[in-house]
Write a protein that holds these residues in place. Structure first.
Motif, PDB file in Angstrom:
ATOM      1  N   ASP A 219     111.156 -27.648   1.376  1.00 16.62           N
ATOM      2  CA  ASP A 219     111.711 -26.333   1.099  1.00 16.62           C
ATOM      3  C   ASP A 219     111.136 -25.829  -0.235  1.00 16.62           C
ATOM      4  OD1 ASP A 219     113.282 -24.118   0.934  1.00 16.62           O
ATOM      5  OD2 ASP A 219     115.149 -25.189   0.529  1.00 16.62           O
ATOM      6  N   LEU A 221     109.590 -25.625  -3.432  1.00 17.04           N
ATOM      7  CA  LEU A 221     108.951 -26.578  -4.357  1.00 17.04           C
ATOM      8  C   LEU A 221     109.599 -27.962  -4.347  1.00 17.04           C
ATOM      9  CD1 LEU A 221     108.687 -23.917  -7.194  1.00 17.04           C
ATOM     10  CD2 LEU A 221     106.769 -24.862  -5.905  1.00 17.04           C
ATOM     11  N   GLU A 222     110.559 -28.168  -3.428  1.00 15.07           N
ATOM     12  CA  GLU A 222     111.388 -29.393  -3.548  1.00 15.07           C
ATOM     13  C   GLU A 222     110.585 -30.693  -3.535  1.00 15.07           C
ATOM     14  OE1 GLU A 222     114.296 -30.252  -0.485  1.00 15.07           O
ATOM     15  OE2 GLU A 222     112.821 -30.118   1.112  1.00 15.07           O
ATOM     16  N   THR A 227     102.251 -30.187 -12.215  1.00 16.57           N
ATOM     17  CA  THR A 227     102.329 -28.814 -12.737  1.00 16.57           C
ATOM     18  C   THR A 227     100.978 -28.131 -12.487  1.00 16.57           C
ATOM     19  OG1 THR A 227     101.747 -29.679 -14.905  1.00 16.57           O
ATOM     20  CG2 THR A 227     104.099 -29.203 -14.519  1.00 16.57           C
ATOM     21  N   ARG A 271     114.293 -17.201  -5.476  1.00 19.08           N
ATOM     22  CA  ARG A 271     114.258 -18.660  -5.637  1.00 19.08           C
ATOM     23  C   ARG A 271     113.042 -19.090  -6.465  1.00 19.08           C
ATOM     24  NH1 ARG A 271     114.586 -21.692  -0.319  1.00 19.08           N
ATOM     25  NH2 ARG A 271     114.720 -23.390  -1.786  1.00 19.08           N
ATOM     26  N   MET A 272     111.935 -18.421  -6.238  1.00 21.28           N
ATOM     27  CA  MET A 272     110.733 -18.770  -7.015  1.00 21.28           C
ATOM     28  C   MET A 272     110.930 -18.408  -8.492  1.00 21.28           C
ATOM     29  SD  MET A 272     108.370 -20.309  -5.246  1.00 21.28           S
ATOM     30  CE  MET A 272     106.720 -20.000  -5.903  1.00 21.28           C
ATOM     31  N   GLN A 274     113.565 -18.668 -10.145  1.00 19.36           N
ATOM     32  CA  GLN A 274     114.364 -19.760 -10.711  1.00 19.36           C
ATOM     33  C   GLN A 274     113.520 -21.017 -10.921  1.00 19.36           C
ATOM     34  OE1 GLN A 274     117.878 -20.501 -11.161  1.00 19.36           O
ATOM     35  NE2 GLN A 274     117.949 -18.291 -11.421  1.00 19.36           N
ATOM     36  N   ASP A 275     112.765 -21.385  -9.869  1.00 19.91           N
ATOM     37  CA  ASP A 275     112.166 -22.730  -9.834  1.00 19.91           C
ATOM     38  C   ASP A 275     110.707 -22.821 -10.271  1.00 19.91           C
ATOM     39  OD1 ASP A 275     114.602 -23.322  -8.755  1.00 19.91           O
ATOM     40  OD2 ASP A 275     113.896 -23.481  -6.675  1.00 19.91           O
ATOM     41  N   ALA A 276     109.954 -21.741 -10.104  1.00 21.89           N
ATOM     42  CA  ALA A 276     108.503 -21.877 -10.314  1.00 21.89           C
ATOM     43  C   ALA A 276     108.090 -22.028 -11.781  1.00 21.89           C
ATOM     44  CB  ALA A 276     107.776 -20.704  -9.669  1.00 21.89           C
ATOM     45  N   SER A 278     109.046 -23.731 -14.241  1.00 29.21           N
ATOM     46  CA  SER A 278     108.987 -25.119 -14.732  1.00 29.21           C
ATOM     47  C   SER A 278     107.842 -25.913 -14.085  1.00 29.21           C
ATOM     48  CB  SER A 278     110.322 -25.823 -14.459  1.00 29.21           C
ATOM     49  OG  SER A 278     110.505 -25.921 -13.058  1.00 29.21           O
ATOM     50  N   ARG A 279     107.243 -25.348 -13.025  1.00 29.58           N
ATOM     51  CA  ARG A 279     106.117 -26.043 -12.372  1.00 29.58           C
ATOM     52  C   ARG A 279     104.769 -25.523 -12.859  1.00 29.58           C
ATOM     53  NH1 ARG A 279     107.782 -29.144  -8.238  1.00 29.58           N
ATOM     54  NH2 ARG A 279     110.030 -29.207  -8.179  1.00 29.58           N
TER      55      ARG A 279
END
Ligand SMILES: C[S@@+](CC[C@H](N)C(=O)[O-])C[C@H]1O[C@@H](n2cnc3c(N)ncnc32)[C@H](O)[C@@H]1O
Length: 324
Positions: A219, A221-222, A227, A271-272, A274-276, A278-279
Motif C-alpha cells: 500500500d 510506501l508501506e 530514501t 496520503r503522500m 503525510q508519508d513521502a 520522510s522517504r
C-alpha cells in the motif's frame, strides 16, 4: 436438379452483375469467373466442399464502413484508423490511398474490429504501446499508459539528468515511467504498486526493455525501503462518483483500482503528503501527475514547500513538482 442448366444460377457474382446497371469492375469479374468455374467443378463432383468468394475491396471504402460502425457504438473513429494502420503496416496519414485489401488482410482486420466492438480498449487488443523510449506491453493487469504521462516521465528524466539520481516510481502499474527513466538514464530505479497483477506486468516489461527495476508490493510506501532523490507518482485520481460517467472501455476494462482516487480524487495525494517527505533525501523532489483542476488543491497539501505547477501540451495543469 443437377446439370449445366443450373450452373448460371450458382454463380451469384456473375448473375448480380448481369442485372445491375453499374458495369462490373475487374475485381467483380475475377470473382464471378472463379465462382463460375468452382460451381462447374462442384457440379461435376458434388462431394467438393462449399467455397466462399469475396471481391477485394478498397481500403478507403472499408475504413469508412468501420468508422461508421464504431461511431454507432460511441467508439472513437481514430481507433479505426489505428487498426487499419497497424494491421496493414501503413502510416495513419496514408490511409486515404486506394490500396486493395487482400482477403488475408481483411480477415485480420475483421478479427480486430469485432474485438474492438465488444468495448475492449484498442491497446489491450494490439498488446503494446510506445511510451517515451520504450515499448510497453499492456493488458487488463494495468492501466494503459496515457500520452500525458509521457510528459511526466520526461520531466522525471530531466530531473535525474540534473542529478536526482535515486528514483522511486509509486503506483507504477505497467512500469512505464520507471522503465522509461531507467532506460534513458541508466540510473537505479525502484517502483511500487499494491496490485500483484500490475507488478507482474511491470516485471515482464522491465525484462523486455532490458532494465532492472527493484519492485515493492504494498500500500503506497508501506513496504518501500530506502530514501530517494526523486519520487514520481501517477496515482489513481478520478473522483469515485465520476467513474460511472467514464467511457465504457475505461470503466469496464481498465482496473478500477488504477482509477479511483476517492470522493474528490485526492485521497492518494493526501496520503503522500503525510508519508513521502520522510522517504526523500535532503532537498529531494516529489513529482505528481494529476487530473484537470486538481493541481491547486494538491499544492495546498504541501504548504510551505517550494512548488511548481507544470502544464501539459494541451495547456492543462497536469504535473506538480514539490521540493521537500
Ligand atoms: C493511474 S495508475 C498509474 C499506472 C502507471 N504509473 C501509469 O502512469 O500508467 C495508478 C496505479 O496505482 C496503483 N494503486 C492503487 N492503489 C494503490 C495503493 N494503495 N498503493 C499502491 N499502488 C496503488 C494501481 O494498481 C495502479 O497501477
Amino acid at each position: 436438379m443437377q446439370g449445366k442448366w443450373i450452373l448460371p444460377f450458382k454463380a451469384p457474382g456473375l448473375l448480380l452483375q448481369l442485372i445491375t446497371t453499374r458495369p462490373p469492375t475487374d475485381d467483380m469479374m475475377e470473382v464471378a469467373i472463379a465462382a463460375f468455374l468452382r460451381v462447374k467443378e462442384m457440379d461435376e463432383d458434388p462431394s467438393l466442399p462449399e467455397t466462399k468468394f469475396q471481391t477485394r475491396e478498397k481500403l478507403s471504402v472499408l475504413l469508412k464502413e468501420t468508422k461508421e460502425a464504431f461511431s454507432k457504438e460511441q467508439i472513437d473513429e481514430s481507433d479505426a484508423e489505428w487498426i487499419y494502420s497497424l494491421c496493414l503496416g501503413i502510416p495513419r496519414s496514408e490511409l486515404k490511398n486506394d490500396k486493395i485489401i487482400l482477403p488475408s488482410e481483411r480477415e485480420k482486420l475483421e478479427t480486430m474490429i469485432a474485438e474492438r466492438l465488444t468495448g475492449r480498449p484498442l491497446w489491450y487488443i494490439t498488446g503494446d504501446v510506445e511510451f517515451c523510449n520504450a515499448i510497453i506491453k499492456v493488458d487488463e493487469r494495468a492501466l494503459i499508459p496515457r500520452p500525458e504521462t509521457e510528459e511526466l516521465a520526461a520531466l522525471a528524466i530531466e530531473e535525474v539528468k540534473k542529478g536526482r539520481k535515486k528514483v522511486l516510481d509509486v503506483c507504477t502499474g505497467s512500469g512505464c515511467i520507471a522503465i522509461a527513466i531507467a532506460k534513458e538514464t541508466g540510473e537505479e530505479v525502484s517502483a511500487a504498486d499494491l496490485s500483484e497483477d500490475a507488478l507482474s506486468l511491470a516485471r515482464e516489461n522491465a525484462e523486455a526493455n532490458g532494465v532492472q527495476i527493484t519492485l515493492f508490493q504494498g500500500d503506497l510506501l508501506e513496504n518501500v525501503t530506502g530514501t530517494y532523490d526523486l519520487i514520481v507518482c501517477n496515482p489513481p485520481y478520478i473522483p469515485t462518483g465520476f467513474i460511472p460517467e467514464m467511457q465504457r472501455e475505461v470503466r469496464e476494462f481498465e482496473p478500477h483500482m488504477a482509477l479511483d482516487g476517492g470522493a474528490d480524487g485526492l485521497d492518494f495525494y493526501r496520503r503522500m503528503a503525510q508519508d513521502a517527505p520522510s522517504r526523500l533525501c535532503e532537498g529531494g523532489m516529489l513529482l505528481f501527475e494529476c487530473g484537470e483542476g486538481q493541481a491547486e488543491e494538491i499544492c495546498a497539501l504541501f504548504e510551505g514547500k517550494k512548488i511548481e505547477i507544470v502544464k501539459d501540451l494541451e495547456g492543462v495543469e497536469r504535473m506538480v513538482k514539490i521540493i521537500c
